[in-house]
Design an enzyme around this catalytic site. Structure first.
Site, PDB file in Angstrom:
ATOM      1  N   GLU A 334       0.807  -1.217   0.000  1.00 38.85           N
ATOM      2  CA  GLU A 334       0.000   0.000   0.000  1.00 38.85           C
ATOM      3  C   GLU A 334       0.844   1.272   0.000  1.00 38.85           C
ATOM      4  O   GLU A 334       0.460   2.293   0.588  1.00 38.85           O
ATOM      5  CB  GLU A 334      -0.953  -0.001   1.201  1.00 38.85           C
ATOM      6  CG  GLU A 334      -1.905  -1.185   1.200  1.00 38.85           C
ATOM      7  CD  GLU A 334      -2.678  -1.345   2.488  1.00 38.85           C
ATOM      8  OE1 GLU A 334      -2.632  -0.424   3.325  1.00 38.85           O
ATOM      9  OE2 GLU A 334      -3.312  -2.403   2.672  1.00 38.85           O
ATOM     10  N   GLU A 426      -5.498  -8.160   0.474  1.00 36.99           N
ATOM     11  CA  GLU A 426      -6.170  -7.946   1.764  1.00 36.99           C
ATOM     12  C   GLU A 426      -7.619  -7.621   1.457  1.00 36.99           C
ATOM     13  O   GLU A 426      -7.933  -7.047   0.406  1.00 36.99           O
ATOM     14  CB  GLU A 426      -5.559  -6.775   2.552  1.00 36.99           C
ATOM     15  CG  GLU A 426      -4.162  -7.006   3.066  1.00 36.99           C
ATOM     16  CD  GLU A 426      -3.647  -5.812   3.870  1.00 36.99           C
ATOM     17  OE1 GLU A 426      -4.490  -5.000   4.353  1.00 36.99           O
ATOM     18  OE2 GLU A 426      -2.418  -5.678   4.005  1.00 36.99           O
TER      19      GLU A 426
END
Length: 815
Positions: A334, A426
């Protein structure tokens, strides 16, 4: 006392607000046809949305603006000719900076969508949507807001091709375990979704005890000196420091407990290499002043600190490699969100740090058990296909939102050009598997994060996912690292004296037993076996953890050709005849015929016509190149002989009736010399000729055994007649001459198979027929024509014809 705050308590705040920081391409990646265009102002507005005309460059009568509150929603009606996927292109203006909004189809959330900052109206290729035939609605709902919308367009779009994924890992020296894991994931990509869960909730996530997640994800955050939650008992407080919390060993133990069916994943919440406050999540940008731009600059303290931390993590990766555990490795996740320190300074520094991590781990530490993942979805943050094995997206659209993130999937597919596996690395809510497949957003796997799996998924959703036919669970895994595999390194059909190398799958700690049929091959305990004989081979592989499986049988066959000569007729024959020799046939066979071991030039077909004597063989080569030679076939050619008709069966032949043949014909003998061929009792004429009994024979003078006989003039002469026989018909002085009488007789057909006609003009005539033994078998008087012979068996007969004292003898052959 050790207290660690879960990273997602903080990160989820960011992800709910900004779940998709995508930089989309304002171009089409695939050939498309326009289906429809609809002006935004023709849609239904909710909340405070308004139509404006202040900013020039819009199409239609205006544009939609004032998206500022949670209630602001734009719903645009569209009509398409048929159900299917359609490419969505949104014309917008983003003067207020980059923003995210949510896309809905027919009132159902599909995906978040990132709108980059612009200085005017531009087209954003958003991805594809699944629409019903006829009327539909496309909704743009406020997420961040502050974006103006001009119009939307829909285009046809082909389905994604999931078979174009790179065949190999980026690490050319990847371990067999890593290769096997990658190949297994790649083989199922597009046909199934692999289940995954972070380690802390792994044992409780599935409502079906028999259906465990396949992937179990662990975190390396404890294994650097910057870890900020080390407990100091003396001060009863947190401090900084490295600790082995057992995570690495737990991953190894779990992997082995699954008989290598499980897939181990590791991410790394990298606590700030320096700075920050103990007891806080120093991996967050707002919890540290650590500068990543300095960390990627050699010679700086930050660079030294980063190398120290990478080396520390490398020690754990080496433990996993030594244990034979392949790892789905996801560092610097991320980064594009900027909430972690490694992404705080933009893409250039983050990508440079990624290169440092890769080079240090792979090239310096020689760690090759990793499948490298990148999980920030922005195109300008992507390291490139040469540096990434899988591209991931971390999805947090809000509790119970089971949308597929279809638009994001499409954009990721475009970024990697279809050449990398895409995964939801995720997730909070798990996307609906049926929608993933129907909308063509076929994520390779999902990875539910910690307790969000129960907080953001209903029990019904978990039950749906973990019992879904297209969701892979641990009990269904059969990878090359946990199931015995047997392959042949070459053709499994072998020649006599040849061999083929049989190879089993390899991994750390494997032991092997080889079998041919049910027979254990003593002493063969390596991962390969050289088979020299035909048979059905299997290998039993025992992995770490005493997990034993047996491969499917692999048949090793003989490639030797079947070599046999089959004569089409007798191999002994007469000169001038032949025999066709046929060799065994098979796919790909080639031939060479030989006589006495010498090749016959040009004789290369499957058959050969032999016309001469000798020992014939054929050399046959199979399609696999194996050669064999047939046993010899002996051909004998005999020369023909002259055979003589033995009509009367006395063993002596008629020199006037012959046949030339190799084999003795019926009723023929090899010896000539029968002067009386129709007399079984005589081979010489004797006193009164053939077909007579000498003792009772009367000559024409009526003298027993006399020698008088009719001459050519039909006079009784010679012997006791005192008349000199005439031998020349010209000497005859009467019309009763034999030749003249004979010329009036017509006898036909002769030979005959039925009957024979005897025509004689004038007075009545008598016909007597004698068989070969001299016995009269027929005696009758006729007028003008006699029909005789029908009742006679096959043979040679003497016919005596008498008219007015004239006598003529003729031979009759009955067939």
């Amino acid at each position: 006392m050790l207290v660690v705050l879960p990273p997602k308590i903080y990160k989820n705040i960011f992800l709910i607000a900004a779940s998709c920081m995508m930089l989309f391409h304002n171009r089409f990646s695939l050939a498309q046809t326009l289906v429809t265009t609809v002006e935004a102002e023709s849609g239904t507005r909710a909340g405070g949305l308004t139509i404006a005309t202040a900013n020039a460059g819009y199409s239609g009568t205006g544009y939609i603006t004032n998206m500022t509150s949670a209630a602001d929603k734009l719903t645009i009606p569209v009509t398409v000719p048929s159900a299917g996927n359609y490419q969505l292109v949104i014309r917008y203006n983003g003067p207020y900076g980059p923003k995210d909004q949510d896309i809905y189809v027919n009132g159902v959330f599909v995906s978040s969508l990132h709108f980059p900052e612009t200085t005017g109206y531009t087209d954003l290729t958003a991805g594809s949507l699944t629409l019903n035939a006829g009327a539909n609605t496309i909704g743009i709902y406020k997420n961040w807001g502050y974006t103006d919308f001009d119009k939307i367009s829909l285009f046809t779009v082909p389905l994604h091709d999931y078979s174009t994924v790179a065949p190999n890992l980026i690490d050319a020296n990847a371990t067999p375990e890593a290769k096997a894991l990658y190949n297994y994931i790649k083989a199922g990509y597009g046909t199934r979704i692999i289940s995954g869960q972070t380690s802390d909730y792994y044992n409780t996530v599935s409502p079906n005890a028999a259906k465990k997640p396949v992937i179990r994800a662990y975190d390396f955050q404890h294994y650097t000196v910057g870890y900020s939650y080390l407990w100091n008992n003396a001060t009863a407080s947190h401090t900084f420091g490295w600790e082995d919390d057992g995570t690495t060993q737990a991953a190894i133990d779990w992997y082995n407990s699954t008989c290598q069916k499980g897939m181990v994943a590791f991410h790394w919440h990298w606590h700030s290499p320096s700075g920050g406050q103990a007891g806080t999540n120093t991996f967050y940008t707002n919890s540290t002043a650590f500068d990543v731009t300095k960390a990627v600059t050699q010679g700086t303290p930050e660079y030294t600190a980063v190398i120290r931390d990478i080396d520390s993590i490398a020690t754990q990766l080496k433990r996993l490699q030594a244990a034979g555990v392949p790892v789905l490795w996801r560092p610097l996740h991320e980064a594009g969100g900027a909430w972690f320190w490694w992404g705080a300074k933009g893409p250039a520094a983050a990508l440079a740090l990624y290169d440092m991590v890769y080079n240090r781990i792979v090239n310096y530490h020689n760690i090759h058990n990793l499948i490298w993942q990148w999980s920030t979805p922005e195109a300008n943050w992507y390291p490139g296909n040469s540096k990434v094995d899988m591209l991931g997206y971390d999805s947090y659209p809000g509790a119970y939102n089971y949308g597929t993130q279809k638009l994001i999937f499409d954009q990721l597919y475009t970024i990697v050009n279809g050449q990398k596996i895409l995964a939801m690395t995720e997730n909070g809510p798990i996307p609906d598997p049926d929608l993933c497949f129907s909308s063509d957003a076929k994520w390779a796997y999902v990875m539910s994060w910690s307790d969000l799996v129960t907080q953001q998924n209903s029990s019904a959703q978990l039950n749906l996912v973990y019992n879904h036919a297209k969701v892979l669970t641990l009990d269904e895994v059969t990878t090359a690292t946990n199931t015995a595999q047997l392959t042949a390194a070459g053709p499994a059909a072998i020649c006599t004296g040849g061999s083929v190398l049989l190879k089993a799958n390899t991994a750390k700690g494997y032991t092997y037993k080889w079998y041919n049929g049910t027979n254990l091959i003593t002493g063969s305990t390596s991962s390969a076996y050289t088979a020299t004989t035909a048979g059905s081979y299997t290998v039993t592989v025992t992995a770490t953890g005493a997990c034993t499986t047996t491969s499917a049988p692999l048949a090793v066959t003989s490639a030797m050709p079947a070599v046999l000569i089959t004569p089409a007729s007798a191999t002994t024959f007469c000169q001038g005849e032949n025999v066709k020799l046929n060799a065994s046939t098979g796919a790909g066979y080639t031939y060479q015929w030989k006589i006495g071991g010498v090749a016959v030039a040009g004789s290369t077909s499957s058959s050969y016509t032999a016309t001469s004597g000798g020992s014939y063989t054929v050399e046959v080569t199979s399609g696999a190149g194996c050669k064999d030679t047939s046993p010899g076939t002996d051909v004998v050619v005999t020369s023909p002989s002259i055979w003589y008709a033995d009509t009367d069966g006395d063993g002596a032949g008629d020199p006037a009736v012959t046949k030339t043949a190799c084999a003795k014909p019926a009723n023929y003998v090899a010896t000539a010399g029968d002067a009386c061929p129709n007399d079984a009792n005589k081979t010489a004429a004797g006193n009164c000729g053939c077909n007579k009994t000498e003792a009772s024979c009367l000559d024409c003078m009526g003298v027993p055994n006399g020698t008088a006989a009719l001459d050519v003039c039909n006079q009784c002469a010679g012997g006791t007649s005192d008349i000199t026989p005439k031998t020349n018909i010209s000497q005859c002085t009467t019309t009763s001459a034999v030749a003249a009488f004979a010329s009036t007789i017509k006898m036909y057909p002769n030979p005959t198979a039925v009957d024979c006609h005897i025509q004689l003009p004038g007075n009545a005539f008598n016909v007597v027929i004698y068989n070969g033994a001299g016995t009269a078998v027929f005696n009758k008087t006729f007028e003008n024509e006699a029909v005789v012979g029908a009742e006679l068996p096959q043979g040679i007969y003497l016919v005596r014809i008498e008219q007015d004292g004239n006598i003529e003898l003729k031979k009759l052959i009955k067939e």
